[in-house]
Design a protein around this motif. Structure first.
Motif, PDB file in Angstrom:
ATOM      1  N   GLN A  57      36.188  75.884  68.272  1.00  0.00           N
ATOM      2  CA  GLN A  57      37.252  76.664  68.895  1.00  0.00           C
ATOM      3  C   GLN A  57      36.721  77.564  70.010  1.00  0.00           C
ATOM      4  O   GLN A  57      37.474  77.995  70.870  1.00  0.00           O
ATOM      5  CB  GLN A  57      37.979  77.513  67.856  1.00  0.00           C
ATOM      6  N   ASN A  58      35.429  77.842  69.999  1.00  0.00           N
ATOM      7  CA  ASN A  58      34.862  78.697  71.045  1.00  0.00           C
ATOM      8  C   ASN A  58      35.046  78.091  72.432  1.00  0.00           C
ATOM      9  O   ASN A  58      35.246  78.820  73.402  1.00  0.00           O
ATOM     10  CB  ASN A  58      33.374  78.951  70.792  1.00  0.00           C
ATOM     11  N   LEU A  59      34.975  76.778  72.533  1.00  0.00           N
ATOM     12  CA  LEU A  59      35.156  76.121  73.818  1.00  0.00           C
ATOM     13  C   LEU A  59      36.580  76.355  74.326  1.00  0.00           C
ATOM     14  O   LEU A  59      36.780  76.725  75.480  1.00  0.00           O
ATOM     15  CB  LEU A  59      34.864  74.623  73.728  1.00  0.00           C
ATOM     16  N   MET A 113      40.213  79.122  78.025  1.00  0.00           N
ATOM     17  CA  MET A 113      41.426  79.917  78.209  1.00  0.00           C
ATOM     18  C   MET A 113      41.117  81.236  78.914  1.00  0.00           C
ATOM     19  O   MET A 113      41.952  81.773  79.649  1.00  0.00           O
ATOM     20  CB  MET A 113      42.138  80.125  76.881  1.00  0.00           C
ATOM     21  N   GLU A 114      39.904  81.762  78.726  1.00  0.00           N
ATOM     22  CA  GLU A 114      39.480  82.962  79.458  1.00  0.00           C
ATOM     23  C   GLU A 114      39.408  82.697  80.955  1.00  0.00           C
ATOM     24  O   GLU A 114      39.520  83.617  81.762  1.00  0.00           O
ATOM     25  CB  GLU A 114      38.111  83.444  78.957  1.00  0.00           C
ATOM     26  N   PHE A 115      39.227  81.442  81.333  1.00  0.00           N
ATOM     27  CA  PHE A 115      39.158  81.047  82.737  1.00  0.00           C
ATOM     28  C   PHE A 115      40.538  80.680  83.299  1.00  0.00           C
ATOM     29  O   PHE A 115      40.640  79.967  84.292  1.00  0.00           O
ATOM     30  CB  PHE A 115      38.205  79.857  82.922  1.00  0.00           C
ATOM     31  N   GLU A 116      41.606  81.142  82.647  1.00  0.00           N
ATOM     32  CA  GLU A 116      42.997  80.899  83.038  1.00  0.00           C
ATOM     33  C   GLU A 116      43.411  79.437  82.889  1.00  0.00           C
ATOM     34  O   GLU A 116      44.349  78.984  83.541  1.00  0.00           O
ATOM     35  CB  GLU A 116      43.271  81.356  84.479  1.00  0.00           C
ATOM     36  N   ILE A 143      49.850  72.646  85.443  1.00  0.00           N
ATOM     37  CA  ILE A 143      48.732  73.570  85.646  1.00  0.00           C
ATOM     38  C   ILE A 143      48.170  73.381  87.051  1.00  0.00           C
ATOM     39  O   ILE A 143      47.932  72.261  87.487  1.00  0.00           O
ATOM     40  CB  ILE A 143      47.638  73.329  84.583  1.00  0.00           C
ATOM     41  N   GLY A 144      47.963  74.497  87.731  1.00  0.00           N
ATOM     42  CA  GLY A 144      47.401  74.464  89.075  1.00  0.00           C
ATOM     43  C   GLY A 144      45.981  75.001  89.085  1.00  0.00           C
ATOM     44  O   GLY A 144      45.344  75.154  88.035  1.00  0.00           O
ATOM     45  N   ILE A 145      45.496  75.292  90.267  1.00  0.00           N
ATOM     46  CA  ILE A 145      44.157  75.861  90.432  1.00  0.00           C
ATOM     47  C   ILE A 145      44.249  77.357  90.123  1.00  0.00           C
ATOM     48  O   ILE A 145      45.073  78.059  90.714  1.00  0.00           O
ATOM     49  CB  ILE A 145      43.631  75.624  91.860  1.00  0.00           C
ATOM     50  N   PRO A 146      43.430  77.877  89.207  1.00  0.00           N
ATOM     51  CA  PRO A 146      43.484  79.306  88.846  1.00  0.00           C
ATOM     52  C   PRO A 146      43.241  80.217  90.053  1.00  0.00           C
ATOM     53  O   PRO A 146      42.488  79.876  90.970  1.00  0.00           O
ATOM     54  CB  PRO A 146      42.363  79.459  87.810  1.00  0.00           C
TER      55      PRO A 146
END
Length: 162
Positions: free
Chosen positions: A37-39, A44-47, A58-61
């Motif tokens: 789950q860490n991955l 998700m931290e990277f949007e 989903i687009g480019i963060p």
């Protein structure tokens, strides 16, 4: 095999996760995987979002859009996974095409590449192409798509297999 190693090293160096790989030689397929789950939390931290990129549109963060170096790396990754560099036999020219069923990602790609000085044109609902010879040369030299092979542009041999 080289691309799998490249992506595996990216995960290890950028996220600190050692991905496992499995190669199916009979079908020319390869997979990187990591059961933890860490991955998912890290991504998700990277949007990035869970689930289907097309369904979720989903687009480019934004943090990538705001950094030219990250943006170039992102464009490189998108071309390496959902794009191609090819020679049109009829016109004897090299073109770059990005294909995606995700309209948000397609629009983001077109917008950010325009900001980088490239004139990708829509060829249909899921493809945009770079046709201008000078821009194709500039794109290949600057973005350096990993999966391109040796080819000739303006009589000069280029290769990005490094």
């Amino acid at each position: 095999e080289k691309y799998i190693e490249y992506v595996k090293n990216l995960f290890e160096n950028l996220i600190g996760i050692n991905m496992k790989k499995h190669i199916y030689s009979k079908t020319n397929q390869a997979y990187l995987y990591y059961y933890n789950q860490n991955l998912v939390k890290k991504l998700m931290e990277f949007e990035l979002k869970r689930g289907d990129k097309i369904k979720n549109q989903i687009g480019i963060p934004s943090w990538i859009k705001g950094n030219k170096a990250y943006l170039k790396a992102c464009i490189k990754g998108l071309i390496d996974t959902d794009g191609c560099v090819y020679r049109c036999k009829r016109e004897k020219q090299i073109y770059i095409k990005f294909t995606n069923h995700n309209k948000q990602l397609l629009n983001d790609f077109k917008k950010v590449t325009k900001n980088l000085g490239y004139s990708f044109a829509r060829s249909n609902d899921m493809n945009i192409c770079l046709y201008r010879k000078d821009e194709v040369v500039k794109f290949i030299k600057s973005i350096k798509p990993f999966k391109t092979i040796s080819y000739t542009l303006d009589g000069t041999m280029y290769s990005n297999e490094s």
